[in-house]
Write a protein that holds these residues in place. Sequence first.
Motif, short mmCIF file in Angstrom:
data_model
loop_
_atom_site.label_atom_id
_atom_site.label_comp_id
_atom_site.label_asym_id
_atom_site.label_seq_id
_atom_site.Cartn_x
_atom_site.Cartn_y
_atom_site.Cartn_z
N GLN A 221 1.02 -1.07 0.17
CA GLN A 221 0.14 -0.05 0.04
C GLN A 221 0.94 1.28 -0.08
N LEU A 222 2.04 1.03 0.49
CA LEU A 222 3.12 2.25 0.73
C LEU A 222 3.77 2.54 -0.85
N SER A 223 3.61 1.60 -1.87
CA SER A 223 4.35 1.78 -3.08
C SER A 223 4.36 3.05 -3.74
N SER A 224 3.32 3.96 -3.43
CA SER A 224 3.25 5.07 -3.93
C SER A 224 4.30 6.33 -3.42
N CYS A 225 4.86 5.81 -2.10
CA CYS A 225 5.96 6.62 -1.47
C CYS A 225 7.30 6.06 -2.01
N VAL A 226 7.52 5.18 -2.62
CA VAL A 226 8.85 4.87 -2.89
C VAL A 226 9.68 5.87 -3.60
N SER A 227 9.29 6.58 -4.40
CA SER A 227 10.12 7.72 -4.99
C SER A 227 10.48 8.73 -3.98
N ALA A 228 9.68 9.10 -3.13
CA ALA A 228 9.78 10.35 -1.96
C ALA A 228 10.53 9.59 -1.06
N ILE A 229 10.73 8.29 -0.69
CA ILE A 229 11.61 7.85 0.31
C ILE A 229 12.83 7.57 -0.43
N THR A 230 12.89 7.10 -1.39
CA THR A 230 14.33 6.73 -2.19
C THR A 230 15.00 7.76 -2.64
N SER A 231 14.34 9.22 -2.93
CA SER A 231 15.09 10.20 -3.40
C SER A 231 14.63 11.44 -2.66
N SER A 232 14.69 12.61 -3.13
CA SER A 232 14.34 13.74 -2.51
C SER A 232 12.93 14.38 -3.15
N PRO B 82 9.12 15.27 -3.33
CA PRO B 82 8.11 15.36 -2.23
C PRO B 82 7.11 14.48 -2.41
N PRO B 83 6.42 13.97 -1.33
CA PRO B 83 5.42 12.80 -1.30
C PRO B 83 3.99 13.31 -2.08
N SER B 84 3.51 12.41 -2.76
CA SER B 84 2.19 12.82 -3.61
C SER B 84 0.98 12.92 -2.39
N ASN B 85 -0.10 13.27 -2.91
CA ASN B 85 -1.30 13.16 -1.85
C ASN B 85 -1.58 11.57 -1.71
N LEU B 86 -1.43 10.76 -2.64
CA LEU B 86 -1.84 9.51 -2.57
C LEU B 86 -0.96 9.03 -1.65
N CYS B 87 0.59 8.92 -1.67
CA CYS B 87 1.30 8.62 -0.69
C CYS B 87 0.97 9.07 0.79
N CYS B 88 0.72 10.57 1.12
CA CYS B 88 0.42 10.80 2.20
C CYS B 88 -0.96 10.24 2.81
N SER B 89 -1.91 9.98 1.94
CA SER B 89 -3.07 9.26 2.34
C SER B 89 -2.67 7.80 2.76
N LYS B 90 -2.04 7.09 2.14
CA LYS B 90 -1.47 5.69 2.24
C LYS B 90 -0.64 5.52 3.86
N ILE B 91 0.30 6.54 3.88
CA ILE B 91 0.82 6.63 5.10
C ILE B 91 0.11 6.82 6.37
N LYS B 92 -0.86 7.78 6.33
CA LYS B 92 -2.16 7.91 7.34
C LYS B 92 -2.69 6.72 7.35
N GLU B 93 -3.23 5.97 6.31
CA GLU B 93 -4.02 4.61 6.52
C GLU B 93 -3.16 3.53 7.00
N GLN B 94 -1.84 3.49 6.59
CA GLN B 94 -0.93 2.36 7.28
C GLN B 94 -0.24 2.62 8.55
N LYS B 95 -0.53 4.14 9.12
CA LYS B 95 0.27 4.19 10.42
C LYS B 95 0.15 3.27 11.60
N PRO B 96 -1.05 2.60 11.64
CA PRO B 96 -1.09 1.54 12.61
C PRO B 96 -0.11 0.47 12.28
#
Length: 92
Positions: free
Chosen positions: A31-42, A44-58
């Motif tokens: 579910q965090l695959s939309s964050c890969v580019s933000a995590i591996t480079s500089s 910024p995270p996309s809106n989808l990435c942020c929503s998935k991080i919030k969803e997967q926080k637990p």
Amino acid sequence: MKAAHIALCTLVVLLVAEVQVSMAVTCSPVQLSSCVSAITSSTPPSNLCCSKIKEQKPCLCKYLKNPNLKKFVDSPNARKVASTCGTPFPRC
């Protein structure tokens, strides 16, 4: 009257428990695959990435315990992405 009150309280407890179960998050690092580019480079995270991080926080503590995921989830960039998304990094 007292029996009706107890029955009503029991019903409310059951309904609340049902809501909690239906709102449970399915932990899936994919579910965090939309964050890969933000995590591996500089980038910024996309809106989808942020929503998935919030969803997967637990699930983040579970991911931190997995040696295959920890190097990505516990990286400085991952912490930066979480912070940018307004999701405090958990203390496990």
